[in-house]
Design an enzyme around this catalytic site. Structure first.
Site, short mmCIF file in Angstrom:
data_model
loop_
_atom_site.label_atom_id
_atom_site.label_comp_id
_atom_site.label_asym_id
_atom_site.label_seq_id
_atom_site.Cartn_x
_atom_site.Cartn_y
_atom_site.Cartn_z
N GLU A 1 1.42 -0.83 -4.82
CA GLU A 1 0.24 0.60 -5.34
C GLU A 1 1.00 1.73 -5.36
O GLU A 1 1.46 2.19 -4.39
CB GLU A 1 -0.87 1.00 -4.08
N ASP A 28 0.88 -1.57 0.11
CA ASP A 28 -0.15 -0.03 0.03
C ASP A 28 1.23 1.61 -0.02
O ASP A 28 1.67 0.95 0.94
CB ASP A 28 -1.16 -0.29 1.35
C1 GLC Z 1 -4.29 3.39 -0.04
C2 GLC Z 1 -5.82 2.98 0.10
C3 GLC Z 1 -6.64 3.86 0.27
C4 GLC Z 1 -5.86 4.37 1.42
C5 GLC Z 1 -4.39 5.15 1.65
C6 GLC Z 1 -4.22 5.07 3.22
O1 GLC Z 1 -4.55 4.25 -1.47
O2 GLC Z 1 -6.13 2.23 -1.17
O3 GLC Z 1 -7.94 3.01 0.69
O4 GLC Z 1 -7.17 5.48 2.35
O5 GLC Z 1 -3.57 4.09 1.32
O6 GLC Z 1 -4.12 3.99 4.02
#
Ligand code: GLC
Length: 584
Positions: free
Chosen positions: A274, A232
């Site tokens: 991500e 993430d």
């Molecule tokens: C990522 C997740 C999102 C979350 C963010 C902060 O982008 O996809 O849902 O709010 O991280 O944790």
């Protein structure tokens, strides 16, 4: 990624591996295949939203286990689970307060193990979340840090400053809620750094103890048997003065370190990055095959929406031309929607205005830099448009990810806060609580979608199981067709130029598999003339009907398509094509 069409010698001696009919493709999953993620169909879901087995109003692991058959039948062979760890749930679980436990509302570690086992029995792999950029402010590491003396080793697990103007060149991501990336902590008497909500302090990846702790979290879940980890918010691990604090070389070094730890102990497990960045920046997250195996292709996503609304292929073709080659063993992840807003960070100002105007007229549909709606409402419920978007999802280069509920055309609720409007309970049936839960309706973690045309009384799995023409049954066939050909997951992507810009044409090529994809982005019928002379002599076999189309000759190849139609062909030498042709 982008290659011009060339003549490919077709290896006619290759035995026909092509399975007619309805192969149970999950059986073809080879558990020792180190490139399994290239042939994956990923289904993304939140345990909380899927199925409640104990009538408390929240979905849980046992509920999900009951529904594995459904996921298998859809044709997905990989499940990506959103965060299920203990959390104050102020960011729906991305605010983690204990890394090696399970939120008791969703079940126990044993329930999770049972789910993993049941999934693996069905040859379904499981990807979970490794949220390491930040923790919840309730995490014991942060509580310890804020109480520890300034500059102490414990304080040093997070990023602190006495000056809230440090790293001033860093953008704010949650623009609707946050004014600064720093927040004051009265206990610590210092500011702490957070790229997301102020209750999510960023861990300090300059501290080797943090890196070690994160490796241990990773090992904990991998030892249990998870097949992959979504990393993430990975571009933001390290901060440096005078930079925008994104994609820094030191961040890549941390990732290489984590990857080495993964490879040392866990063969065939993967990292999915991500990194919401431009293609050339995302490219860095593959490294030299020593960082992430997969990365989301964020920029192509809004451009598919742009292309269909503008009825012009240019946005998609342009971004694909800007997409660099990636190492052989790496893979893009392609998606249409997910649990977040449809992000518009990777588009120009003009494109963003266009997207808001076309897809989010009501200000309630907007959040941060994006649009909080689901696929079906974005397409105004147009079945042809939804099918075309899904056809693109399944044929653009990379591994497709389906967001739960989009396979039945679920709607959203723009009156709910944050991004919760796209995280409502799965609609299983027209029964009470949509078959999601036996709890009192008032006890559900979220309201159900009830209003027409997307309310659960009409849009639900049960109803769509019964009707052969339903979106769900069509999605199953779509996935089935895709999974018959490796070229979709593994092949190159070669755009085919044609005068008519309303038609997006490309070839997917893998070994002797050559697939021609023709997509009419327009709401009107179109014809297209394709210069395929390099492929003269080949016969297009249409993949759904298994009908042979006229062979390719010297003249431009003419195709006509109805509104929002798409056609997929395998190009084969005539004798081979005939042997595949459906006998009518
Ligand atoms: C990522 C997740 C999102 C979350 C963010 C902060 O982008 O996809 O849902 O709010 O991280 O944790």
């Amino acid at each position: 990624m982008y290659r011009p069409i060339t003549e490919t010698p077709v290896d006619e001696s290759t035995p026909a591996t092509h399975a007619r009919g309805n192969p149970h493709h999950n059986e073809s999953v080879n558990d020792n295949d180190s490139l399994w993620y290239k042939d994956a169909i990923i289904y993304q879901l939140h345990v909380k939203s899927y199925r409640d087995s104990n009538a408390d109003g929240f979905g849980d692991f046992r509920g999900l286990l009951e529904k594995l058959d459904y996921i298998e039948q859809l044709g997905a062979n990989t499940v990506w689970l959103l965060p299920f760890y203990p959390s104050p749930l102020r960011d729906d679980g991305y605010d983690i307060s204990a890394y090696e436990e399970i939120n008791p509302t969703y079940g126990s570690i044993d329930d999770f193990r049972a789910l993993l086992e049941a999934a693996h029995d069905r040859h379904i792999r499981v990807i979970t979340e490794l949220v390491i950029n930040h923790t919840s402010d309730q995490h014991p590491w942060f509580q310890r840090a804020r109480r520890a003396p300034k500059d102490s080793p414990e304080r040093n697990w997070y990023v602190w400053s006495d000056d809230p103007n440090k790293y001033a060149g860093t953008r704010i991501i949650f623009t609707d809620t946050e004014k600064s990336n720093w927040s004051w902590d009265p206990e610590a008497q210092q500011f702490y750094w957070h790229r997301f909500f102020s209750h999510q302090p960023d861990l300090n990846f300059d501290n080797p103890e943090v890196v070690e702790a994160v490796k241990n979290v990773m090992r904990f879940w991998l030892r249990m048997g998870v097949d992959g980890l979504r990393l993430d918010a990975i571009p933001y691990l390290i901060e440096r003065d005078g930079t925008n604090c994104e994609n820094l070389p030191e961040t890549h070094q941390v990732l290489k370190d984590l990857r080495a730890a993964l490879d040392a102990e866990f063969p065939n497990r993967i990292f999915l990055a991500e990194a919401n960045q431009w293609p050339s920046d995302v490219r860095q997250y593959f490294g030299h095959s020593d960082e992430c195996h997969m990365a989301f292709h964020f920029p192509v996503m809004p451009r598919m929406y742009m292309a269909i609304r503008k009825e012009d292929r240019t946005p998609v073709v342009d971004i694909m031309r800007q997409t660099p080659e990636i190492p052989e063993d790496c893979q893009w992840a392609i998606f249409l929607r997910n649990h977040d807003e449809l992000t518009l960070e990777m588009v120009t100002d003009e494109e963003r205005d266009y997207m808001y105007r076309e897809y989010a007229r009501d200000p309630r549909m907007r959040i941060n830099v994006g649009i909080r709606r689901r696929l079906n409402p974005l397409m105004d419920g147009g079945r042809r448009q939804v099918e075309l978007m899904n056809a693109l999802l399944m044929s653009m280069p990379g591994t497709p990810i389906i967001y739960y509920g989009d396979e039945i055309g679920m709607g959203d609720n723009i009156y709910l806060g944050d991004r919760n409007g796209v995280r409502t309970p799965m609609q299983w049936s027209a029964d009470r609580n949509a078959g999601f839960s036996e709890a009192d309706t008032a006890a559900l973690f979220s309201p159900l979608i009830v209003d027409p045309p997307y309310g659960y009384h009409t849009v639900n799995v049960g109803a769509q199981e019964r009707v052969p023409t339903s979106l769900l049954r069509w999605m199953r066939r779509l996935i089935n067709v895709r999974q018959e050909y490796k070229a979709f997951g593994r092949g190159t992507w070669e755009p085919v130029d044609a005068a008519n810009r309303r038609v997006l044409v490309f070839i997917r090529r893998y070994r002797d598999e050559l697939i021609l994809c023709v997509n009419n982005l327009s709401r009107f019928a179109q014809y297209v003339e394709l210069d395929l002379h390099a492929l003269r002599g080949m016969v297009p076999l249409e993949l759904w009907s298994k009908n042979c189309f006229p062979g390719i000759g010297d003249l431009p190849y003419l195709l006509t398509l109805g509104p929002h139609n798409f056609l997929w062909f395998r190009l084969m030498p005539p004798e081979q094509a005939k042997s595949y042709q459906r006998s009518t």
